[in-house]
Motif scaffolding. Structure first.
Motif, PDB file in Angstrom:
ATOM      1  N   GLU A  20       1.175  -1.338  -0.064  1.00 57.72           N
ATOM      2  CA  GLU A  20      -0.301   0.141  -0.127  1.00 57.72           C
ATOM      3  C   GLU A  20       0.640   1.548  -0.234  1.00 57.72           C
ATOM      4  O   GLU A  20       0.332   2.139  -0.639  1.00 57.72           O
ATOM      5  N   SER A  21       2.346   1.166   0.390  1.00 58.26           N
ATOM      6  CA  SER A  21       3.234   2.164   0.772  1.00 58.26           C
ATOM      7  C   SER A  21       3.333   2.506  -0.278  1.00 58.26           C
ATOM      8  O   SER A  21       4.164   4.203  -1.194  1.00 58.26           O
ATOM      9  N   CYS A  22       4.050   1.190  -1.834  1.00 57.45           N
ATOM     10  CA  CYS A  22       4.578   1.676  -2.659  1.00 57.45           C
ATOM     11  C   CYS A  22       3.134   2.199  -3.801  1.00 57.45           C
ATOM     12  O   CYS A  22       4.075   3.235  -4.165  1.00 57.45           O
ATOM     13  N   LEU A  23       1.587   1.786  -3.770  1.00 57.01           N
ATOM     14  CA  LEU A  23       0.912   2.338  -4.098  1.00 57.01           C
ATOM     15  C   LEU A  23       0.595   3.884  -3.620  1.00 57.01           C
ATOM     16  O   LEU A  23       0.874   4.809  -4.594  1.00 57.01           O
ATOM     17  N   ALA A  24       0.901   4.479  -2.645  1.00 60.58           N
ATOM     18  CA  ALA A  24       1.572   5.787  -2.007  1.00 60.58           C
ATOM     19  C   ALA A  24       1.953   6.652  -3.090  1.00 60.58           C
ATOM     20  O   ALA A  24       2.231   8.036  -3.395  1.00 60.58           O
ATOM     21  N   VAL A  25       3.134   5.679  -2.851  1.00 61.53           N
ATOM     22  CA  VAL A  25       4.648   6.698  -3.953  1.00 61.53           C
ATOM     23  C   VAL A  25       3.999   7.219  -5.078  1.00 61.53           C
ATOM     24  O   VAL A  25       4.226   7.624  -5.511  1.00 61.53           O
ATOM     25  N   GLU A  26       2.935   5.809  -5.603  1.00 64.60           N
ATOM     26  CA  GLU A  26       3.242   5.397  -7.639  1.00 64.60           C
ATOM     27  C   GLU A  26       2.146   6.347  -7.727  1.00 64.60           C
ATOM     28  O   GLU A  26       2.544   7.533  -8.209  1.00 64.60           O
ATOM     29  N   LYS A  27       1.464   7.007  -6.598  1.00 59.77           N
ATOM     30  CA  LYS A  27       0.448   7.763  -6.269  1.00 59.77           C
ATOM     31  C   LYS A  27       1.112   9.450  -7.064  1.00 59.77           C
ATOM     32  O   LYS A  27       0.272  10.276  -7.687  1.00 59.77           O
ATOM     33  N   GLU A  68      10.346  -2.643   0.950  1.00 58.92           N
ATOM     34  CA  GLU A  68      11.434  -3.998   1.668  1.00 58.92           C
ATOM     35  C   GLU A  68       9.882  -5.172   0.581  1.00 58.92           C
ATOM     36  O   GLU A  68       8.716  -5.164   1.611  1.00 58.92           O
ATOM     37  N   ASN A  69      10.441  -5.590  -0.477  1.00 60.96           N
ATOM     38  CA  ASN A  69       9.830  -7.118  -0.646  1.00 60.96           C
ATOM     39  C   ASN A  69       8.519  -6.753  -1.551  1.00 60.96           C
ATOM     40  O   ASN A  69       7.519  -7.688  -1.407  1.00 60.96           O
ATOM     41  N   THR A  70       8.097  -5.820  -1.684  1.00 56.97           N
ATOM     42  CA  THR A  70       6.963  -4.813  -2.437  1.00 56.97           C
ATOM     43  C   THR A  70       7.123  -4.215  -3.656  1.00 56.97           C
ATOM     44  O   THR A  70       8.583  -3.592  -3.522  1.00 56.97           O
ATOM     45  N   LYS A  71       6.280  -3.976  -4.956  1.00 63.56           N
ATOM     46  CA  LYS A  71       7.068  -3.518  -6.002  1.00 63.56           C
ATOM     47  C   LYS A  71       5.792  -3.092  -6.596  1.00 63.56           C
ATOM     48  O   LYS A  71       4.960  -4.379  -7.122  1.00 63.56           O
TER      49      LYS A  71
END
Length: 366
Positions: A243-250, A321-324
Motif C-alpha cells: 500500500e505504501s508503494c501505491l501511495a508513492v506511485e500516486k 521492502e519485498n514489494t513493488k
C-alpha cells in the motif's frame, strides 16, 4: 500515404529541424533504438545484445539511405525497411562501414548517434525526439501493452507452489514470443529473493510469494509492468508495504503532467516516501521514469532533468521492502492514460489521480 510513411515523414521533419539547429548537413543513425524509431518498427540487429546492428540510416541532401553490407542489404530492405522510402547503399561484408558512409557523405558534416569518425555525437538530442509518440506509435504501444498485460496475468494466475523461477520465465517468454513480443527485461523473485530489486530468474522454487516484472518489446517500443502473487493469507506487514508503494506511485502519477520537470516529479515521490516513514527507501532502487524505445529513456533523479512531453510514456516503479508496483502510462493533454491492465478477476483498489480513477492491481492472493 500509408500509416508507416506518415509516421516516418513526421519523424524526418523532427530530424531536419535537429540538423538545422546543430548546423549539420546530415545525420547517421546506427543504434537499434533509433533504427526502430525512424523505420516505424524495423530491426537492424542480428546479435540482440548489441546496441548497434548490421545497418545504419543516413539522411543527407533530401535523400535517405539504408547502409548495410551486401550479405544483409536484400533482407533488410525487404523485411525491415519495406515501404519506408530508403535507398540501399552497400559495401562488402569485410569492409569498414564507416568508410562506406564516408563514400556516401563525402566531406559533409553529419551528426551521429555513436562515436564515428570525426562527426559530432548528438545522441542526447536524438533521444529526445523519440519521447513524444506519434498517433500510430500510440496505437502500437496500446496493442503491445495489451499483449504484455494479458500474458503476465495469465502466467501469474497459473503459478502454483513448486514452480521454479526458470519455469515462470520460460512460460512467460513463450507466450510473448508466440505473439511477436520479446522480453527485454524479465525478473522473477520468489520468497526470500523478493528482497532483491532485480531478481534475475534462478532455479529457486516458489513457496508462498513471488514477484514477476516484465519489460516487453516489439518494433522497438517497450512496455513495463510488475505483478505479485501470494499463496495463503497475505501478512499484514506485506500488505502495508505494498500500500505504501501505491501511495508513492500516486505521488509520481499526480505530478506526471505535460511540461513538468522529471526532477520535480521525482522529488515529490521522495517526500512521499519520507511522509510514510521510509525516508531512505528511494536510495535502494531507481524509481523509473520515461519509457519508449528503451526500457527507460531516462531514469528520474539521475543525470540532467528532462521535461515531460505530450504523448510520452512513463513507467514509475516504487519499491518498499519485498514489494513493488509498476505499470506504463501515457501522458496526454487530458491527463494520464493507463496502458497496462489486469483482468477483472484480479484484485484491485481505486486510486484517484487528478480527478481520474484508476484501478490499481493488488497482490493476488491464492
Amino acid at each position: 500515404m500509408s500509416k508507416k510513411r506518415e509516421e516516418i515523414a513526421l519523424k524526418e521533419q523532427r530530424l531536419l529541424s535537429l540538423i538545422e539547429e546543430n548546423k549539420l548537413e546530415g545525420i547517421c543513425l546506427s543504434r537499434a533504438a533509433n533504427f526502430a524509431w525512424l523505420t516505424a518498427g524495423g530491426n537492424n540487429r542480428v546479435v540482440w545484445s548489441q546496441e548497434t546492428g548490421a545497418a545504419a540510416l543516413v539522411l543527407i541532401e533530401n535523400r535517405k539511405f539504408l547502409v548495410a553490407p551486401k550479405n544483409e542489404i536484400e533482407r533488410l530492405m525487404q523485411e525491415q525497411a519495406a515501404d519506408t522510402g530508403f535507398e540501399p547503399w552497400t559495401y562488402e561484408w569485410y569492409e569498414d562501414r564507416q568508410k562506406a558512409i564516408e563514400r556516401l557523405v563525402g566531406n559533409k558534416k553529419i551528426g551521429s548517434d555513436i562515436p564515428l569518425g570525426n562527426w559530432p555525437v548528438i545522441e542526447p538530442e536524438l533521444k529526445r525526439l523519440r519521447f513524444s509518440l506519434t498517433v500510430h506509435e500510440v496505437e502500437r504501444a496500446e496493442k503491445l501493452a495489451a499483449v504484455c498485460s494479458d500474458a503476465l496475468s495469465a502466467v501469474c494466475l497459473a503459478i502454483v507452489p513448486g514452480c521454479s523461477e526458470w519455469n515462470i520465465q520460460a512460460e512467460l517468454s513463450s507466450r510473448l514470443l508466440n505473439q511477436g513480443v520479446r522480453a527485454n527485461v524479465l525478473l522473477v523473485g520468489a520468497d526470500e529473493r523478493t528482497k532483491f530489486r532485480h531478481p534475475v530468474p534462478s532455479i529457486n522454487n516458489v513457496n508462498k510469494y513471488v514477484i514477476v516484472g516484465l519489460v516487453g518489446e516489439e518494433g522497438g517500443l517497450h512496455i513495463a509492468l510488475t505483478r505479485s502473487v501470494y499463496f495463503g493469507r497475505i501478512p499484514e506487514v506485506l500488505r502495508q508495504n505494498y500500500e505504501s508503494c501505491l501511495a508513492v506511485e500516486k505521488s509520481f502519477w499526480e505530478n506526471s503532467v505535460m511540461g513538468a520537470a522529471s526532477k520535480q516529479v521525482f522529488d515529490q515521490g521522495i517526500r512521499t516516501y519520507a511522509d510514510l516513514g521510509y525516508r531512505e527507501e528511494w536510495k535502494r532502487h531507481h524509481q523509473g521514469g520515461a519509457i519508449g524505445y528503451a526500457p527507460r529513456e531516462y531514469r528520474a533523479g539521475e543525470g540532467k532533468p528532462e521535461i515531460i512531453q505530450a504523448n510520452q510514456m512513463l513507467a514509475w516503479n516504487p519499491t518498499v521492502e519485498n514489494t513493488k508496483c509498476e505499470d506504463t502510462c501515457l501522458v496526454t493533454p487530458s491527463g494520464l492514460k493507463l496502458l497496462t491492465t489486469v483482468p477483472i478477476t484480479w484484485p484491485t483498489t481505486t486510486m484517484n489521480v487528478n480527478n481520474k480513477n484508476f484501478q490499481r492491481p493488488l497482490i493476488l492472493e491464492k
